[in-house]
Design a protein around this motif. Structure first.
Motif, PDB file in Angstrom:
ATOM      1  N   MET A  13      -9.583 -25.951  -3.684  1.00 52.70           N
ATOM      2  CA  MET A  13     -10.128 -25.177  -2.552  1.00 52.70           C
ATOM      3  C   MET A  13      -9.847 -26.228  -1.395  1.00 52.70           C
ATOM      4  N   ALA A  14      -9.244 -25.464  -0.175  1.00 53.07           N
ATOM      5  CA  ALA A  14      -8.797 -26.006   1.137  1.00 53.07           C
ATOM      6  C   ALA A  14      -9.275 -25.337   2.273  1.00 53.07           C
ATOM      7  N   TRP A  15      -9.291 -25.875   3.324  1.00 58.35           N
ATOM      8  CA  TRP A  15      -9.409 -25.154   4.592  1.00 58.35           C
ATOM      9  C   TRP A  15      -7.862 -24.670   4.953  1.00 58.35           C
ATOM     10  N   ILE A  16      -7.761 -23.303   5.212  1.00 53.06           N
ATOM     11  CA  ILE A  16      -6.732 -22.883   5.563  1.00 53.06           C
ATOM     12  C   ILE A  16      -6.587 -22.186   7.070  1.00 53.06           C
ATOM     13  N   THR A  17      -5.624 -21.998   7.668  1.00 53.21           N
ATOM     14  CA  THR A  17      -5.340 -21.127   8.675  1.00 53.21           C
ATOM     15  C   THR A  17      -4.640 -19.838   8.266  1.00 53.21           C
ATOM     16  N   VAL A  18      -5.413 -18.769   8.488  1.00 47.75           N
ATOM     17  CA  VAL A  18      -5.178 -17.513   7.779  1.00 47.75           C
ATOM     18  C   VAL A  18      -4.208 -16.645   8.736  1.00 47.75           C
ATOM     19  N   LYS A  19      -2.864 -16.145   8.152  1.00 46.96           N
ATOM     20  CA  LYS A  19      -2.182 -15.254   9.143  1.00 46.96           C
ATOM     21  C   LYS A  19      -2.347 -14.239   8.376  1.00 46.96           C
ATOM     22  N   GLU A  20      -3.053 -13.043   9.164  1.00 53.19           N
ATOM     23  CA  GLU A  20      -3.345 -11.962   8.803  1.00 53.19           C
ATOM     24  C   GLU A  20      -2.034 -10.962   8.817  1.00 53.19           C
ATOM     25  N   PRO A  21      -2.110  -9.799   7.857  1.00 50.89           N
ATOM     26  CA  PRO A  21      -3.269  -9.708   6.575  1.00 50.89           C
ATOM     27  C   PRO A  21      -2.964 -10.720   5.768  1.00 50.89           C
ATOM     28  N   PHE A  22      -4.042 -11.167   5.321  1.00 48.43           N
ATOM     29  CA  PHE A  22      -3.909 -12.205   4.005  1.00 48.43           C
ATOM     30  C   PHE A  22      -3.182 -11.654   2.756  1.00 48.43           C
ATOM     31  N   ALA A  23      -3.728 -10.426   2.452  1.00 45.75           N
ATOM     32  CA  ALA A  23      -2.915  -9.795   1.419  1.00 45.75           C
ATOM     33  C   ALA A  23      -2.320  -8.554   1.843  1.00 45.75           C
ATOM     34  N   THR A  24      -0.936  -8.437   1.456  1.00 40.19           N
ATOM     35  CA  THR A  24      -0.177  -7.661   1.984  1.00 40.19           C
ATOM     36  C   THR A  24      -0.665  -6.366   1.537  1.00 40.19           C
ATOM     37  N   PRO A  25      -0.865  -5.353   2.497  1.00 42.07           N
ATOM     38  CA  PRO A  25      -1.231  -4.055   1.930  1.00 42.07           C
ATOM     39  C   PRO A  25      -0.487  -3.135   1.087  1.00 42.07           C
ATOM     40  N   PRO A  26      -1.141  -1.962   0.377  1.00 39.14           N
ATOM     41  CA  PRO A  26      -0.213  -1.294  -0.498  1.00 39.14           C
ATOM     42  C   PRO A  26       0.777  -0.450   0.538  1.00 39.14           C
ATOM     43  N   ARG A  27       2.153  -0.308  -0.280  1.00 36.16           N
ATOM     44  CA  ARG A  27       3.032   0.473   0.380  1.00 36.16           C
ATOM     45  C   ARG A  27       3.038   2.014  -0.193  1.00 36.16           C
ATOM     46  N   LEU A  28       2.620   2.952   0.823  1.00 28.63           N
ATOM     47  CA  LEU A  28       2.346   4.351   0.389  1.00 28.63           C
ATOM     48  C   LEU A  28       3.178   4.884   1.022  1.00 28.63           C
ATOM     49  N   THR A  29       3.479   6.315   0.546  1.00 25.53           N
ATOM     50  CA  THR A  29       3.997   7.461   0.968  1.00 25.53           C
ATOM     51  C   THR A  29       3.121   8.557   0.982  1.00 25.53           C
ATOM     52  N   ALA A  30       2.658   9.200   2.172  1.00 24.80           N
ATOM     53  CA  ALA A  30       1.673  10.077   2.255  1.00 24.80           C
ATOM     54  C   ALA A  30       1.679  11.385   1.540  1.00 24.80           C
ATOM     55  N   ILE A  31       0.766  11.802   0.690  1.00 26.46           N
ATOM     56  CA  ILE A  31       0.914  12.964   0.009  1.00 26.46           C
ATOM     57  C   ILE A  31      -0.657  13.394   0.037  1.00 26.46           C
ATOM     58  N   GLY A  32      -0.838  14.608   0.047  1.00 26.32           N
ATOM     59  CA  GLY A  32      -2.072  15.291   0.243  1.00 26.32           C
ATOM     60  C   GLY A  32      -2.202  16.851  -0.474  1.00 26.32           C
ATOM     61  N   PRO A  33      -3.562  17.504  -0.353  1.00 21.42           N
ATOM     62  CA  PRO A  33      -3.551  18.631  -1.124  1.00 21.42           C
ATOM     63  C   PRO A  33      -2.542  19.563  -0.410  1.00 21.42           C
ATOM     64  N   GLY A  34      -2.267  19.647   0.514  1.00 22.83           N
ATOM     65  CA  GLY A  34      -1.032  20.668   1.278  1.00 22.83           C
ATOM     66  C   GLY A  34       0.186  20.351   0.841  1.00 22.83           C
ATOM     67  N   ASP A  35       0.441  19.289  -0.038  1.00 22.73           N
ATOM     68  CA  ASP A  35       1.936  19.068  -0.189  1.00 22.73           C
ATOM     69  C   ASP A  35       2.460  20.084  -1.492  1.00 22.73           C
ATOM     70  N   PRO A  36       3.588  20.367  -1.009  1.00 24.66           N
ATOM     71  CA  PRO A  36       4.205  21.455  -2.062  1.00 24.66           C
ATOM     72  C   PRO A  36       4.407  20.836  -3.339  1.00 24.66           C
ATOM     73  N   ALA A  37       4.218  19.691  -3.637  1.00 26.43           N
ATOM     74  CA  ALA A  37       4.574  19.036  -4.813  1.00 26.43           C
ATOM     75  C   ALA A  37       3.631  19.601  -5.815  1.00 26.43           C
ATOM     76  N   PHE A  38       3.986  19.774  -7.256  1.00 30.53           N
ATOM     77  CA  PHE A  38       2.941  20.160  -8.246  1.00 30.53           C
ATOM     78  C   PHE A  38       3.012  19.175  -9.241  1.00 30.53           C
ATOM     79  N   PRO A  39       1.741  18.967  -9.862  1.00 29.46           N
ATOM     80  CA  PRO A  39       1.907  18.159 -10.932  1.00 29.46           C
ATOM     81  C   PRO A  39       2.557  18.502 -12.311  1.00 29.46           C
ATOM     82  N   GLU A  40       3.218  17.578 -13.051  1.00 22.37           N
ATOM     83  CA  GLU A  40       3.730  18.033 -14.444  1.00 22.37           C
ATOM     84  C   GLU A  40       3.199  16.902 -15.318  1.00 22.37           C
ATOM     85  N   ILE A  41       2.689  17.440 -16.289  1.00 20.01           N
ATOM     86  CA  ILE A  41       1.899  16.754 -17.276  1.00 20.01           C
ATOM     87  C   ILE A  41       2.664  16.616 -18.719  1.00 20.01           C
ATOM     88  N   GLU A  42       3.249  15.743 -19.104  1.00 22.30           N
ATOM     89  CA  GLU A  42       3.943  15.830 -20.382  1.00 22.30           C
ATOM     90  C   GLU A  42       3.006  14.994 -21.391  1.00 22.30           C
TER      91      GLU A  42
END
Length: 227
Positions: free
Chosen positions: A1-30
């Motif tokens: 444990m140590a004192w640290i100076t935090v550079k934000e964001p400390f944890a790199t956020p998720p890298r996402l491509t937007a998708i929602g219910p209006g998207d034309p993509a349709f699920p395929e279930i194998e």
């Protein structure tokens, strides 16, 4: 444990491509059993087949779908959004580039799963297994985690903003840039080393008992607790 100076964001956020219910993509279930394939309405009006051995959800948006009856089926998700679903008791093998909102994960088996670039929003994880799972760029936002088992889990760039954590088993967890500063309540079990985890000074009082027991201290029980 140590004192640290935090550079934000400390944890790199998720890298996402937007998708929602209006998207034309349709699920395929194998389904690997009998090589069965099935299509499922994104609004959840059509139930999932119950004889699938593997479910691969690719580029889809699911709303109100229950997976709990698929005992033994391995679920994989990629570039998908899941809203108001029920994953209770399900087995999840991997999630990549997924947003999971308002979803129940009671008793969900994520042991040894690979989770990368995943956002959980307002989800309930209770008695969920993350044993030996690998989390990379995962965000838990306003979630409730109760008795989650993260034994020997590897967490890299994970955050818990606005979440409540109760009895999280962190035995042998390995962490890199795990940000716990944003949690509303933090309760840990089986605390060993917490290298790579970040808290703020105000959280230390709530962690005092967990940390004391981790280093082997005996604490005198309060007299009023003995009555």
């Amino acid at each position: 444990m140590a004192w640290i100076t935090v550079k934000e964001p400390f944890a790199t956020p998720p890298r996402l491509t937007a998708i929602g219910p209006g998207d034309p993509a349709f699920p395929e279930i194998e389904g690997t059993r009998n090589q069965r394939w099935a299509e499922v309405d994104r609004d959840g009006t059509e139930p999932l087949p119950d004889d699938l051995a593997t479910l691969r959800l690719e580029s889809c948006a699911l709303v109100g779908v229950a997976f709990s009856h698929l005992a033994g089926a391995e679920i994989e998700g990629h570039w998908s959004s899941w809203a108001a679903c029920d994953l209770s008791g399900a087995r999840v093998e991997s999630l990549r580039e997924c947003t999971i909102a308002d979803t129940k994960l009671t008793g969900t088996d994520l042991s040894e799963a690979d989770l990368s670039d995943v956002v959980f929003e307002r989800c309930v994880l209770q008695l969920t297994s993350l044993r030996m799972a690998r989390l990379r760029r995962v965000q838990f936002s306003d979630c409730t985690l109760v008795e989650v088992d993260a034994y020997q889990c590897h967490m890299e760039d994970v955050s818990f903003d606005g979440s409540e954590i109760t009895d999280l088993n962190v035995d042998r967890v390995t962490a890199e840039r795990v940000d716990l500063r944003g949690v509303r309540s933090l309760g840990l079990q089986a605390v060993g080393r917490l290298d790579g985890c970040l808290v703020d000074e105000a959280q230390l009082a709530a962690l005092a008992h967990d940390l004391a027991f981790a280093v082997g201290l005996d604490l005198e029980r309060p007299h009023d607790a003995e009555r």
